[in-house]
Design an enzyme around this catalytic site. Sequence first.
Site, PDB file in Angstrom:
ATOM      1  N   HIS A  41       0.844  -1.105  -0.111  1.00 45.87           N
ATOM      2  CA  HIS A  41      -0.060   0.077   0.108  1.00 45.87           C
ATOM      3  C   HIS A  41       0.976   1.149  -0.143  1.00 45.87           C
ATOM      4  CE1 HIS A  41      -3.663  -2.637   1.905  1.00 45.87           C
ATOM      5  NE2 HIS A  41      -3.281  -2.924   0.790  1.00 45.87           N
TER       6      HIS A  41
ATOM      7  N   HIS B  28      -9.190  -1.920  -5.540  1.00 48.25           N
ATOM      8  CA  HIS B  28      -7.934  -2.349  -4.464  1.00 48.25           C
ATOM      9  C   HIS B  28      -7.165  -3.435  -5.058  1.00 48.25           C
ATOM     10  CE1 HIS B  28      -6.052  -2.597  -0.623  1.00 48.25           C
ATOM     11  NE2 HIS B  28      -5.974  -3.821  -0.894  1.00 48.25           N
TER      12      HIS B  28
ATOM     13  N   ASP C 236      -3.346  -2.793  -5.264  1.00 46.57           N
ATOM     14  CA  ASP C 236      -1.886  -3.498  -4.881  1.00 46.57           C
ATOM     15  C   ASP C 236      -1.168  -3.907  -6.006  1.00 46.57           C
ATOM     16  OD1 ASP C 236      -2.945  -4.020  -2.406  1.00 46.57           O
ATOM     17  OD2 ASP C 236      -3.826  -5.939  -2.597  1.00 46.57           O
TER      18      ASP C 236
ATOM     19  N   HIS D 270      -0.303 -11.164  -5.291  1.00 43.75           N
ATOM     20  CA  HIS D 270       0.936 -10.751  -5.030  1.00 43.75           C
ATOM     21  C   HIS D 270       1.907 -11.802  -5.255  1.00 43.75           C
ATOM     22  CE1 HIS D 270      -0.635  -7.618  -2.508  1.00 43.75           C
ATOM     23  NE2 HIS D 270      -1.346  -8.305  -1.605  1.00 43.75           N
TER      24      HIS D 270
END
Length: 357
Positions: free
Chosen positions: A128, A291, A295, A318
Amino acid sequence: MPTWARNSTTQAEVKTVALRLSEWKQRRRVILHTRRNPHDFTDNRTMLAQRTLKSMTRAVGVGVHGGQRVEMTLRPAAPDTGIVFRRVDLPRSVDIKADAFSVCDTRMATTISAGGDPDGPKVKTVEHLLSACSGLGLDNLIVDITAEEVPILDGSAASFVFLLQSAGIVMQAAPKRFLRVKRPVEVREGEGASLKWARLEPYEGYKLAFEIEFDHPAVSQTGQQFVFEMDAARYKREIARARTFGFTKELDVMRSRGLGLGVSLDNVVAVDEYKILNSDGLRYDDEFVKHKILDAIGDMMMAGRPLLASYHAFKSGHALNNTLVRALLSDPTAYETVTFDDEARAPAGLAELAPAW
């Protein structure tokens, strides 16, 4: 010479003297300011330059996964430093640079360690803050941190954007270096219903497109696709406030693994079997997919330089994002480093500073 001509000449002379005096004062301010802050290079008005903070700033919060109280200090850094996290709580401080090969864990967040050593000192949940740095075009930063996790704050990047802008952002005496993607790079995982993929393609700018696919009534009724063209003002307006989200049915499992210990309705969009539990609802109609873009922007910062590329992903996370960046950096023919001697030639949206909130 008629009176009107004499007056006109006099006014022109006055304007010229005033302009020269104004320019001299501006140059003097720049020189004095540069002496106070050697990282600042405000007077370079043509080259697209690197950026750092004007002064330091601090924040205190808890880690969303570890639940520990953590203090974080953001400091200016010299050109070509990159984003460096410094564990100042250890007997000897440890510096960990944010890059693709420092990533050592991607369970529910991006975790880095020096050299990617899974047994070494770590900093967790960096995405973030890195996303905010990317959104504001910040290149160089030292992050002093007193625990192993970046504070979650409100679960979005908005608080980090506020902190960075409150400290001020200045230009530096070094060209901003971009990684320009020259040919497509793609990574895939799974097949059929479990298929996920992420791809980088050549593009003169920085564009991100993301698609999620959640079979859940609270999520499926929101937008599950979004395309975003990077621009600092648009980032603040359309992306930065999107919070991380989680499903209550997964929380017990997460906590049994030492994750989600700092979760609350103040920092996560919580979803049960049917609905969103936060009393204030969503900040955007399509907050979930936004969001994921937030990311991804943070994860792509692990390339070490801002990208000139089109990023497109389907159900990525991720781990796959990191695999994509590593695949790019592992192939020198897939990218090149470029600078812009004239910022007017840089892609629209990548040169402007965003107005402060």
